[in-house]
Motif scaffolding. Structure first.
Motif, PDB file in Angstrom:
ATOM      1  N   GLU A 129      -2.250  -5.645  -3.007  1.00 19.76           N
ATOM      2  CA  GLU A 129      -1.352  -5.365  -2.191  1.00 19.76           C
ATOM      3  C   GLU A 129      -1.016  -6.398  -1.670  1.00 19.76           C
ATOM      4  O   GLU A 129      -1.687  -7.301  -1.308  1.00 19.76           O
ATOM      5  N   LYS A 149      -8.878   6.161 -10.279  1.00 16.75           N
ATOM      6  CA  LYS A 149      -9.968   5.351  -9.707  1.00 16.75           C
ATOM      7  C   LYS A 149     -11.848   4.918 -10.000  1.00 16.75           C
ATOM      8  O   LYS A 149     -11.288   6.708  -9.601  1.00 16.75           O
ATOM      9  N   HIS A 158      -8.406  -3.059  -1.687  1.00 15.26           N
ATOM     10  CA  HIS A 158      -9.313  -2.102  -1.446  1.00 15.26           C
ATOM     11  C   HIS A 158     -11.100  -1.918  -1.223  1.00 15.26           C
ATOM     12  O   HIS A 158     -11.542  -2.219  -0.318  1.00 15.26           O
ATOM     13  N   CYS A 174       0.962  -0.991   0.510  1.00 16.60           N
ATOM     14  CA  CYS A 174       0.212   0.387  -0.150  1.00 16.60           C
ATOM     15  C   CYS A 174       0.827   0.949  -0.226  1.00 16.60           C
ATOM     16  O   CYS A 174       0.971   2.202  -1.088  1.00 16.60           O
ATOM     17  N   GLY A 181      -6.280   8.321  -7.493  1.00 11.90           N
ATOM     18  CA  GLY A 181      -7.538   7.562  -6.007  1.00 11.90           C
ATOM     19  C   GLY A 181      -8.624   8.446  -6.256  1.00 11.90           C
ATOM     20  O   GLY A 181      -9.095   9.653  -6.518  1.00 11.90           O
ATOM     21  N   ALA A 182      -9.530   7.254  -5.750  1.00 13.20           N
ATOM     22  CA  ALA A 182     -11.034   7.073  -5.167  1.00 13.20           C
ATOM     23  C   ALA A 182     -11.302   8.204  -4.532  1.00 13.20           C
ATOM     24  O   ALA A 182     -12.383   8.827  -5.479  1.00 13.20           O
ATOM     25  N   ARG A 183     -10.910   8.259  -3.555  1.00  8.45           N
ATOM     26  CA  ARG A 183     -11.183  10.199  -3.669  1.00  8.45           C
ATOM     27  C   ARG A 183     -10.372  11.118  -3.763  1.00  8.45           C
ATOM     28  O   ARG A 183     -11.489  12.607  -3.994  1.00  8.45           O
ATOM     29  N   ARG A 212       3.785  -1.182  -7.242  1.00  7.68           N
ATOM     30  CA  ARG A 212       3.456  -0.379  -7.108  1.00  7.68           C
ATOM     31  C   ARG A 212       3.512  -0.110  -5.219  1.00  7.68           C
ATOM     32  O   ARG A 212       4.094  -0.788  -4.476  1.00  7.68           O
ATOM     33  N   LEU A 256      -5.089  -5.105  -9.863  1.00  6.13           N
ATOM     34  CA  LEU A 256      -4.136  -4.042  -8.564  1.00  6.13           C
ATOM     35  C   LEU A 256      -3.981  -4.681  -7.433  1.00  6.13           C
ATOM     36  O   LEU A 256      -4.852  -5.054  -6.805  1.00  6.13           O
ATOM     37  N   GLN A 294      -1.446   7.250 -10.254  1.00  8.99           N
ATOM     38  CA  GLN A 294      -2.679   6.688 -10.025  1.00  8.99           C
ATOM     39  C   GLN A 294      -3.778   8.179  -9.688  1.00  8.99           C
ATOM     40  O   GLN A 294      -3.379   8.989  -8.489  1.00  8.99           O
ATOM     41  N   ARG A 335     -12.792  -0.401  -7.660  1.00  6.74           N
ATOM     42  CA  ARG A 335     -12.170  -0.789  -6.497  1.00  6.74           C
ATOM     43  C   ARG A 335     -13.099  -0.914  -5.303  1.00  6.74           C
ATOM     44  O   ARG A 335     -12.806  -0.642  -4.264  1.00  6.74           O
ATOM     45  N   GLU A 395       0.469   7.154  -6.794  1.00 12.33           N
ATOM     46  CA  GLU A 395      -0.538   8.072  -6.646  1.00 12.33           C
ATOM     47  C   GLU A 395       0.121   9.309  -6.509  1.00 12.33           C
ATOM     48  O   GLU A 395       0.470   9.072  -5.533  1.00 12.33           O
ATOM     49  N   LYS A 403      -0.062   9.268   0.514  1.00 12.84           N
ATOM     50  CA  LYS A 403      -1.400   8.455   0.931  1.00 12.84           C
ATOM     51  C   LYS A 403      -2.790   9.340   1.222  1.00 12.84           C
ATOM     52  O   LYS A 403      -2.606   9.999   1.887  1.00 12.84           O
ATOM     53  N   PRO A 404      -3.532   9.171   1.032  1.00 10.02           N
ATOM     54  CA  PRO A 404      -5.363   9.606   1.007  1.00 10.02           C
ATOM     55  C   PRO A 404      -5.490   9.126   2.211  1.00 10.02           C
ATOM     56  O   PRO A 404      -5.816   7.975   1.733  1.00 10.02           O
TER      57      PRO A 404
HETATM   58  C1  PEP Z   1      -4.586   2.852  -2.988  1.00 14.13           C
HETATM   59  O1  PEP Z   1      -4.821   1.750  -3.922  1.00 14.13           O
HETATM   60  O2  PEP Z   1      -3.509   2.520  -2.248  1.00 14.13           O
HETATM   61  C2  PEP Z   1      -5.991   3.679  -2.301  1.00 14.13           C
HETATM   62  C3  PEP Z   1      -5.344   4.327  -2.099  1.00 14.13           C
HETATM   63  O3  PEP Z   1      -6.608   3.245  -3.735  1.00 14.13           O
HETATM   64  P1  PEP Z   1      -8.186   3.838  -3.187  1.00 14.13           P
HETATM   65  O4  PEP Z   1      -7.943   5.256  -4.337  1.00 14.13           O
HETATM   66  O5  PEP Z   1      -8.822   3.275  -4.128  1.00 14.13           O
HETATM   67  O6  PEP Z   1      -8.625   3.755  -2.180  1.00 14.13           O
END
Ligand code: PEP
Ligand code: MN
Length: 335
Positions: free
Chosen positions: A298, A207, A272, A102, A184-186, A126, A296, A182, A237, A164, A131-132
């Motif tokens: 981890e 994502k 995820h 991760c 990210g989802a957020r 990856r 993808l 990348q 995801r 990311e 990190k979000p």
């Molecule tokens: C990730 O791939 O590390 C991640 C934070 O994924 P997501 O944005 O899908 O939560």
């Protein structure tokens, strides 16, 4: 709107079409398919442009794309897109597995994971440097030092890197250290960020947002493509649903739906979406069986002490078993 050029049209015909469109202040994107050349028109289309284009020499057909996303749509690009990441083909006949921790934690963790996932058959490495995190008190990544460790792992193994990027200001730096950026989802609806990655010439993986519809997700990809970057792939995801046993709910149907609506490669993230290591392999296999172009996953040398997402991380041994099963399902599909 797309302008389909006739089979016997000339380079001059195409140039003229592009000039007429540019005269309206609109941008074009030319897609040279095996069968035909298609000119995608990007922007707010004036009502009489269709009639004007139909009269141009060398034009076979003019089609309005009624969907709000245009460049990402299958109508614009009926052949499936392949995104090259170094010499790894994403969207081709073989599924591509992107694997690694991760978050980047230290040199030993990153290099040992890179060696293990490469040996097991992963194509792309990856690791998160930015990190979000839902909580501001959680580990938020090593930043630039993390990017440097990713580069080191690349030098050791030759694997391309996906990582990311969270802010427009970091796009150039992250692009220098990685091969795929990348979203990210957020951040799927962080439009300034989507604009920023639209300006670079590197693959981008978008994502799906935690609660995004297919249309919203494809429109996020459209932002990147409208900026001129057509090297886009999508990643399902998992989405928010009422079940809390799993971290999110993997929408397996998203895979064939996206392949019906869009030409972009679609990757699945069973890590995820499930949040639990023992669910990763069965859901990965379901995604491959449903037609995903890749995964993808981890992976951590010691998930118990991972700084982020340990419960969903596979050990090297379990990742290697997953890869054997992915190969078996892919081979069965190819028969
Ligand atoms: C990730 O791939 O590390 C991640 C934070 O994924 P997501 O944005 O899908 O939560
Ligand atoms: Mn994670």
């Amino acid at each position: 709107m797309i302008v389909v050029m006739a089979k016997d049209s000339t380079a001059d015909n195409l140039r003229q079409v592009e000039q007429r469109i540019a005269a309206h202040g609109l941008r074009t994107q030319v897609n040279r398919g095996v069968e035909r050349i298609v000119v995608g028109v990007v922007g707010a289309i004036p009502p009489d442009l269709k009639d004007e284009m139909e009269l141009q020499p060398g034009v076979a057909e003019v089609i309005r794309i009624t969907k709000p996303y245009k460049l990402a749509s299958i109508e614009f690009h009926p052949e499936r897109s392949v995104v090259m990441v170094g010499d790894v083909m994403v969207g081709g006949p073989e599924p591509v597995v992107m694997a690694g921790p991760c978050s980047v934690e230290d040199e030993e963790q990153m290099v040992s994971t890179a060696r293990a996932v490469k040996a097991a058959g992963a194509g792309i490495l990856r690791g998160g440097a930015y990190k979000p995190r839902t909580s501001p008190y959680s580990f938020r990544g090593m930043g630039l030092d993390g990017l440097k460790l990713l580069k080191l792992a690349q030098q050791e193994t030759g694997m391309p890197i996906i990582t990311e990027v969270m802010t427009p200001g970091d796009v150039d730096t992250v692009a220098q250290y990685s091969d795929v950026l990348q979203i990210g989802a957020r951040n799927m609806q962080n439009y300034n960020l989507l604009d920023a990655v639209g300006e670079i010439d590197k693959p981008v993986m978008v994502k799906r947002g935690l609660s995004a519809s297919y249309e919203e997700w494809l429109l996020a990809a459209e932002y990147v493509m409208a900026g001129g970057n057509t090297k886009v792939m999508l990643c399902e995801r998992g989405i928010r649903a009422f079940e809390h046993y799993t971290r999110f709910t993997m929408d397996v149907a998203a895979i064939p739906v996206i392949k019906r609506l869009s030409h972009l490669p679609i990757i699945a993230d069973p890590s995820h979406s499930t949040g639990k290591w023992h669910l990763v392999t069965p859901v990965a296999l379901a995604a491959i069986a449903a037609g995903a172009h890749g995964l993808l996953i981890e992976v951590h040398p010691n998930p118990d002490i991972a700084k982020c997402d340990g419960p969903q991380s596979l050990t090297f041994e379990n990742f290697s078993k997953l890869m054997d099963q992915v190969r078996a399902v892919s081979a069965a599909l190819a028969q």
